[in-house]
Design a protein around this motif. Structure first.
Motif, mmCIF file in Angstrom:
data_model
loop_
_atom_site.group_PDB
_atom_site.id
_atom_site.type_symbol
_atom_site.label_atom_id
_atom_site.label_comp_id
_atom_site.label_asym_id
_atom_site.label_seq_id
_atom_site.Cartn_x
_atom_site.Cartn_y
_atom_site.Cartn_z
ATOM 1 N N PHE A 1 -21.748 -38.599 -14.536
ATOM 2 C CA PHE A 1 -23.016 -38.960 -15.175
ATOM 3 C C PHE A 1 -22.887 -40.333 -15.855
ATOM 4 O O PHE A 1 -23.750 -41.206 -15.710
ATOM 5 N N LEU A 2 -21.803 -40.532 -16.580
ATOM 6 C CA LEU A 2 -21.595 -41.804 -17.272
ATOM 7 C C LEU A 2 -21.421 -42.967 -16.290
ATOM 8 O O LEU A 2 -21.961 -44.061 -16.483
ATOM 9 N N THR B 1 -14.826 -40.531 -22.741
ATOM 10 C CA THR B 1 -15.392 -41.881 -22.815
ATOM 11 C C THR B 1 -14.306 -42.905 -23.120
ATOM 12 O O THR B 1 -14.267 -43.998 -22.526
ATOM 13 N N ALA B 2 -13.409 -42.582 -24.037
ATOM 14 C CA ALA B 2 -12.324 -43.509 -24.396
ATOM 15 C C ALA B 2 -11.414 -43.770 -23.200
ATOM 16 O O ALA B 2 -10.990 -44.918 -22.953
ATOM 17 N N MET B 3 -11.096 -42.714 -22.429
ATOM 18 C CA MET B 3 -10.214 -42.891 -21.284
ATOM 19 C C MET B 3 -10.905 -43.663 -20.163
ATOM 20 O O MET B 3 -10.268 -44.477 -19.462
ATOM 21 N N LEU B 4 -12.206 -43.445 -19.968
ATOM 22 C CA LEU B 4 -12.961 -44.230 -18.987
ATOM 23 C C LEU B 4 -12.981 -45.696 -19.395
ATOM 24 O O LEU B 4 -12.773 -46.604 -18.567
ATOM 25 N N TRP B 5 -13.202 -45.937 -20.663
ATOM 26 C CA TRP B 5 -13.227 -47.325 -21.159
ATOM 27 C C TRP B 5 -11.860 -47.998 -21.004
ATOM 28 O O TRP B 5 -11.782 -49.157 -20.578
ATOM 29 N N LEU C 1 -23.711 -50.784 -22.659
ATOM 30 C CA LEU C 1 -24.385 -49.737 -21.890
ATOM 31 C C LEU C 1 -23.634 -48.413 -21.981
ATOM 32 O O LEU C 1 -24.231 -47.343 -22.159
ATOM 33 N N LEU C 2 -22.299 -48.477 -21.891
ATOM 34 C CA LEU C 2 -21.495 -47.251 -21.906
ATOM 35 C C LEU C 2 -21.644 -46.495 -23.218
ATOM 36 O O LEU C 2 -21.853 -45.275 -23.230
ATOM 37 N N TRP C 3 -21.560 -47.203 -24.349
ATOM 38 C CA TRP C 3 -21.641 -46.507 -25.632
ATOM 39 C C TRP C 3 -23.056 -46.036 -25.925
ATOM 40 O O TRP C 3 -23.251 -44.997 -26.564
ATOM 41 N N VAL D 1 -25.200 -44.964 -23.557
ATOM 42 C CA VAL D 1 -25.357 -43.747 -22.752
ATOM 43 C C VAL D 1 -24.548 -42.594 -23.339
ATOM 44 O O VAL D 1 -25.002 -41.447 -23.383
ATOM 45 N N THR D 2 -23.342 -42.913 -23.822
ATOM 46 C CA THR D 2 -22.508 -41.866 -24.431
ATOM 47 C C THR D 2 -23.180 -41.264 -25.658
ATOM 48 O O THR D 2 -23.165 -40.038 -25.864
ATOM 49 N N ASP D 3 -23.783 -42.113 -26.480
ATOM 50 C CA ASP D 3 -24.476 -41.629 -27.673
ATOM 51 C C ASP D 3 -25.651 -40.739 -27.296
ATOM 52 O O ASP D 3 -25.847 -39.658 -27.873
ATOM 53 N N GLU D 4 -26.450 -41.194 -26.314
ATOM 54 C CA GLU D 4 -27.576 -40.377 -25.863
ATOM 55 C C GLU D 4 -27.087 -39.065 -25.265
ATOM 56 O O GLU D 4 -27.697 -38.009 -25.461
ATOM 57 N N HIS D 5 -25.981 -39.160 -24.525
ATOM 58 C CA HIS D 5 -25.381 -37.970 -23.919
ATOM 59 C C HIS D 5 -25.002 -36.944 -24.995
ATOM 60 O O HIS D 5 -25.294 -35.749 -24.883
ATOM 61 N N ALA D 6 -24.344 -37.407 -26.048
ATOM 62 C CA ALA D 6 -23.923 -36.516 -27.136
ATOM 63 C C ALA D 6 -25.120 -35.876 -27.828
ATOM 64 O O ALA D 6 -25.075 -34.701 -28.228
ATOM 65 N N VAL D 7 -26.201 -36.640 -27.969
ATOM 66 C CA VAL D 7 -27.420 -36.099 -28.583
ATOM 67 C C VAL D 7 -27.979 -34.967 -27.734
ATOM 68 O O VAL D 7 -28.352 -33.902 -28.248
#
Length: 394
Positions: free
Chosen positions: A53-54, A94-98, A120-122, A124-130
């Motif tokens: 997804f990310l 997310t950290a490992m992908l980054w 963009l990554l952070w 999307v990650t924030d929206e994902h967590a929400v």
């Protein structure tokens, strides 16, 4: 290279990355290490779906399917996994992908692209967590409501004596989490308004004391079944006195869940005996004689009238004084001296009032049969307080 180029580069490397994220999650988080709540295959599938997804979002795919984070949040809630641990896996992934993307950018010398990719990554990650959090909390709320409904239905079955298929009352007690040993008590309270709790937070408050309970709310009453030890009874009464907003009655302790309908009746009887003008928690008299009288209130009322009728016919002040005296006499084990101490009067005054009662009732305090009738009738008057507290015959 663009952010889309980074996404294309990482696609064939995702299987290895997903395995590494799962291994890191199991190493760092106890919840995933023992597999009791989330099986390893389930974790792997979830990580794969959400990492892809990310990467899809990084590759510029518009409006990627929001089902991934929502499904994960809902599933983990149903499994009973704590939300902080669920979100920790996202942070690890997310950290490992980054780190993988950053290492590639450094090797190729195209670090500029990381700026756009990072933003963009952070995001999307924030929206994902929400989305994960919202789905988790929604599912948790639904589960809580379903659990409360089931507990209420099981409590109602015990209160009414209804059989659950081929199961007996102890099976309902097991499903409610009631310990098989120990004692039981029933609490009955009026509602503040229509179906409005008057013992707010009572299950949580008792739970803090290690006391398990199950509650049912109806339009006019809130009733609870409480499992406790003998020495915890006073603690239960103390909590009830702290939280009660309306009249509340408590049954005596009993041992068999099959006796719950009878205990509910006694709790309601205690409630009815409380003053309607003030908030009061009233415990039913633990005497078996009181319970016997309460089980047939009409017969108890008839007995009270038959034995104490001439006393009840007196003016209110004199009537209440005589009834108070004989009650103190019985409570003091038949001692005029102890009754006098309770009433703050001389023992001779108590004896005078007792002679007056003997004359009015034509019953002796020394004859066993007469004494049994007086004690039983006094219990009946105590249960049916309306008989002597509001009645004043002409």
């Amino acid at each position: 290279m663009t952010a889309g180029g980074l996404a294309a580069w990482v696609q064939p490397r995702l299987p290895r990355l997903i395995d590494d994220i799962c291994a890191a999650a199991c190493e760092r988080i106890d919840l995933y290490r023992d597999e009791k709540i989330v099986p390893r295959a389930d974790l792997h599938r979830s990580v794969a779906v959400n990492v892809r997804f990310l990467v899809d979002a990084l590759g510029g795919i518009e409006d990627p399917d929001q089902g991934a984070p929502q499904e994960t949040g809902s599933r983990r809630a149903h499994q009973g996994a704590p939300l902080p641990e669920v979100l920790q896996v996202y942070r690890i992934g997310t950290a490992m992908l980054w780190d993988l993307l950053a290492a590639h950018a450094r090797e190729t010398g195209e670090t500029e692209v990381l700026i756009d990719a990072a933003s963009l990554l952070w995001q999307v990650t924030d929206e994902h967590a929400v989305h994960v959090t919202e789905a988790y909390r929604t599912a948790s709320a639904e589960l809580l409501v379903a659990q409360q409904r089931r507990r209420s239905a099981l409590a109602e079955a015990l209160f009414t004596g209804q059989r659950l298929s081929e199961a007996g009352p102890w099976e309902a007690g097991r499903l409610l989490g009631l310990p098989p040993e120990g004692k039981l008590a029933v609490v009955a309270a009026e509602t503040r308004g229509l179906a409005e709790e008057s013992l707010v937070g009572i299950e949580r408050r008792l739970g803090q004391l290690g006391i398990v309970s199950a509650w049912q709310l109806t339009p006019v009453s809130q009733a609870g079944l409480v499992s406790l030890r003998d020495e915890q009874y006073s603690a239960v009464l103390a909590v009830l006195n702290e939280v009660a907003l309306t009249r509340t009655g408590v049954s005596p302790l009993y041992t068999s869940l099959a006796d719950t309908p009878r205990a509910l009746h006694l709790a309601r009887t205690a409630l009815a005996g409380a003053s309607p003008e003030r908030v009061e928690v009233r415990a039913f008299d633990p005497s078996p004689l009181a319970a016997l009288v309460a089980y047939d209130p009409d017969e108890g009322r008839r007995l009270g009238d038959q034995v104490f009728g001439p006393v009840l016919d007196l003016p209110a002040d004199e009537r209440d004084l005589l009834l108070e005296t004989i009650e103190a006499y019985f409570a003091g084990g038949g001692s005029s001296e102890r009754a006098g101490q309770t009433l703050h009067c001389h023992a001779n005054t108590v004896r005078y009032r007792l002679r007056r009662i003997r004359e009015l009732t034509d019953r002796s305090l020394t004859d066993p049969r007469d004494l049994a009738e007086l004690v039983t009738a006094m219990q009946a008057l105590r249960v049916d307080t309306q008989t002597h507290s509001q009645r004043n015959r002409p």
